[in-house]
Design an enzyme around this catalytic site. Sequence first.
Site, PDB file in Angstrom:
ATOM      1  N   HIS A 170     -45.307 -14.509   7.965  1.00 38.57           N
ATOM      2  CA  HIS A 170     -46.755 -14.526   8.212  1.00 38.57           C
ATOM      3  C   HIS A 170     -47.039 -15.457   9.407  1.00 38.57           C
ATOM      4  CE1 HIS A 170     -47.499 -12.227   4.588  1.00 38.57           C
ATOM      5  NE2 HIS A 170     -46.762 -13.083   3.904  1.00 38.57           N
TER       6      HIS A 170
ATOM      7  N   ASP B 110     -56.668 -13.791   3.307  1.00 40.10           N
ATOM      8  CA  ASP B 110     -56.948 -14.081   4.717  1.00 40.10           C
ATOM      9  C   ASP B 110     -58.233 -14.898   4.814  1.00 40.10           C
ATOM     10  OD1 ASP B 110     -54.799 -12.868   6.011  1.00 40.10           O
ATOM     11  OD2 ASP B 110     -55.766 -10.903   5.995  1.00 40.10           O
TER      12      ASP B 110
END
Length: 390
Positions: free
Chosen positions: A96, A264
């Site tokens: 990520h 997110d």
Amino acid sequence: MVFGVLKDIKNGEFRVIATPSEVATIIGDGHKVLVQKEAGLKAGFLDKEYEEVGAEMVDTMEEMYSRCDFLAKVKEIEPEEFHLLKENQIVFTCIHPAAHKEEVQALLDKKVIAFTAEDSHRYGSPNCEAAGKQGALMGLESLLSINGGSGKFVSGLAGAPGIKVLILGAGIVGKNALQVLQSLGAWVTVMDVNIATLREIGKLYDEKVNTMVSTKYNIKKLLPDTDLVINCVKWPKNSTEFLIDREMVRSMPRGSVIVDISNDYGVIETFRETTHEDPRYIEEGVVHYCVSNIPGAIANSTTVAYAASILPHLRNIMNIGIEKACIKDGYLRRSMTAYKGYLTHEETSAIQGRPWIRPEDILGIAQENLDPAPPATVSRSNNKIIIKGE
């Protein structure tokens, strides 16, 4: 090549990147495999099972990093691992990178060759399927009175109506959350920006699922009458506007639930990441479940599915080399994040303002017959490093 199966150390992470089945295959290809002790224990795989197929068990992660040419694990490389990385070492895991600046810096400083697993899946990650299905169940658990929820039962009882659910995003995660919730009798609305996807869902469920175009206006209209929100939106990391702001959260019924599977920052203003040890918090009267590694709760099933899905990447890298592997598979190529001190991940360049170089350019394979793959995200960066003579 010496391949290493690391034990994941992220809080609440119980999966392992390879089962004895994958290890046996890699050893059969002629490679040596080291497995850190108890790497697969919490996923249901004993050390002796790895030993029986020919793996060598290693006590510490320090020895793993010291001895292995190629290391793999499930989740991000943690800060206590940064100093153990070695130049030219290959790493395959869920990095990520756009969201983890310090991790990226460590990869660049140590001049490793790193692949971020989440971008490497041609048919979608099994972890996405797991996150959607298990995330839906965690949402139902969060609705229980004992967890601060409204105490409503998913399908209702005689004389008591079932719950109303809003699923944001109809990708792999959202579709799998829908599969679970609709089959259990919830009243579900799915929002997405893709009309074709919404039409597909309507046909699949005989129009028994409501579909709407995903806009802030439409979400705002539904929230006051929604018991459970499942966020499955892959949000642009440089967005400056919340899809669900605090006022919208406040409009939801007391004891309703938000499950933020995507994790997110920027989608839901009241979001903050949680862990399996302390998975929930209540804000504005709404229960929030925001665990970043939901699939870790079903470690055996997700390990078996995930390990099988990434085995071809591991074998290609070891058997034919990085260059040929990246020619053969565009999804592996697009997942390359760092190469010997150079950033090779476009989204990370766009979000973090770092210069980057395309994997095909740094590998010198741009003129080859490359297997095509779409960009992993919508983020674009023109902050490119140009190779001399290009």
